[in-house]
Design a protein around this motif. Structure first.
Motif, mmCIF file in Angstrom:
data_model
loop_
_atom_site.group_PDB
_atom_site.id
_atom_site.type_symbol
_atom_site.label_atom_id
_atom_site.label_comp_id
_atom_site.label_asym_id
_atom_site.label_seq_id
_atom_site.Cartn_x
_atom_site.Cartn_y
_atom_site.Cartn_z
ATOM 1 N N ILE A 1 0.941 -1.316 0.052
ATOM 2 C CA ILE A 1 -0.005 -0.173 -0.208
ATOM 3 C C ILE A 1 1.018 1.356 -0.007
ATOM 4 N N HIS A 2 2.082 1.251 0.791
ATOM 5 C CA HIS A 2 2.906 2.400 0.842
ATOM 6 C C HIS A 2 3.434 2.710 -0.507
ATOM 7 N N GLU A 3 4.015 1.715 -1.227
ATOM 8 C CA GLU A 3 4.562 2.054 -2.369
ATOM 9 C C GLU A 3 3.551 2.598 -3.472
ATOM 10 N N ALA B 1 0.804 4.056 -2.887
ATOM 11 C CA ALA B 1 0.595 5.543 -2.638
ATOM 12 C C ALA B 1 1.488 6.624 -3.087
ATOM 13 N N HIS B 2 2.680 6.063 -3.300
ATOM 14 C CA HIS B 2 3.467 6.934 -3.842
ATOM 15 C C HIS B 2 3.110 7.443 -5.390
ATOM 16 N N ILE B 3 2.371 6.746 -5.808
ATOM 17 C CA ILE B 3 1.818 6.990 -7.286
ATOM 18 C C ILE B 3 1.081 8.421 -7.343
ATOM 19 N N ASP C 1 6.426 12.194 -2.310
ATOM 20 C CA ASP C 1 7.343 12.153 -1.150
ATOM 21 C C ASP C 1 6.664 11.628 0.095
ATOM 22 N N HIS C 2 7.119 11.837 1.189
ATOM 23 C CA HIS C 2 6.276 11.350 2.731
ATOM 24 C C HIS C 2 5.477 12.515 3.040
ATOM 25 N N GLY C 3 5.309 13.550 2.605
ATOM 26 C CA GLY C 3 4.298 14.517 3.101
ATOM 27 C C GLY C 3 3.251 14.479 3.610
HETATM 28 ZN ZN LIG Z 1 7.988 5.608 0.706
#
Ligand SMILES: [Zn+2]
Length: 235
Positions: A175-177, A179-181, A185-187
């Motif tokens: 899910i984390h990766e 979500a990067h789409i 960044d991690h903002g």
């Molecule tokens: Zn990340």
């Protein structure tokens, strides 16, 4: 210079350098090293733990999906290195005179198959939850990250090490990766996306980082078949 997730730092230097040159170089980069150690999933690992996952000896046990399994060796002449789970035991099929690298290659086959199967499920879940489509997934050995996402091409890589942890950690990484789409960044945008898709992800992420990485000393795949070439590497 390379900084590993188990806290080791290696230098590749010109042949003409002596110990003092190396020390000076390391000191000049001290701030950078601390910065890198803070940014990667760094957990100091017990030496014994790292050794166990490096040598994969018979009678030892290691974790798959967070569960300890004993290791057995099945040696056959000219066998292709492979592994499977038989009644809770990890059976490594090995050729005669097997080395650490060969045993690692055998286990890697099993870890890849296990991961590939679950990644299919979590990929579909992540795409559905986030309303995006990914284009391709691969399983890779990574030194310092649990996964990566090339958002330009929507391709995602998952760290082989995730097969050692509870499957919920793989779910989180997928899910984390993905979500990067949506958020590169991690903002704030990333965090709110994750909050909506997977409540409790922060605690999980923290736990995973604390559990740490164990395959850091595995022989790089491109050196397994040519051990002589590996001897020339600086460590
Ligand atoms: Zn990340």
């Amino acid at each position: 210079m390379r900084v590993y997730a188990d806290g080791r730092v290696t230098l590749s230097v010109p042949l003409s350098w002596d110990r003092k040159d190396c020390e000076q170089h390391l000191l000049s980069r001290e701030a950078k090293i601390h910065e890198l150690l803070k940014s990667i999933s760094y957990t100091p690992m017990r030496e014994e733990e790292i050794e166990r996952y490096t040598h994969l000896e018979e009678g030892q046990s290691i974790r798959i999906w967070g569960v300890e399994h004993p290791i057995a060796h099945e040696v056959r002449e000219n066998a292709k290195p492979d592994a499977e789970l038989v009644d809770g035991t990890i059976v490594l099929t090995l050729p005669e005179n097997h080395t650490d690298a060969v045993r690692q290659e055998a286990l890697e086959q099993l870890l890849r198959r296990e991961l590939a199967e679950k990644v299919e499920v979590y990929r579909a879940e992540a795409e559905q939850k986030l309303g995006v489509e990914t284009s391709g997934w691969s399983i890779r050995r990574m030194r310092s990250r649990w996964g990566s996402c090339r958002w330009e091409t929507r391709r995602i890589s998952i760290n082989l090490e995730l097969a050692l942890h509870d499957p919920s950690m793989l779910e989180m990484a997928c899910i984390h990766e993905t979500a990067h789409i949506l958020a590169h960044d991690h903002g704030k945008k990333f965090q709110s996306t994750m909050d909506a898709a997977l409540p409790g992800w922060r605690e999980k992420q923290k736990k995973l980082n604390q559990e740490g990485m164990r395959l850091q000393r595995w022989t790089p795949a491109n050196e397994r078949k040519f051990p002589d070439r590996a001897k020339n590497r600086t460590h």
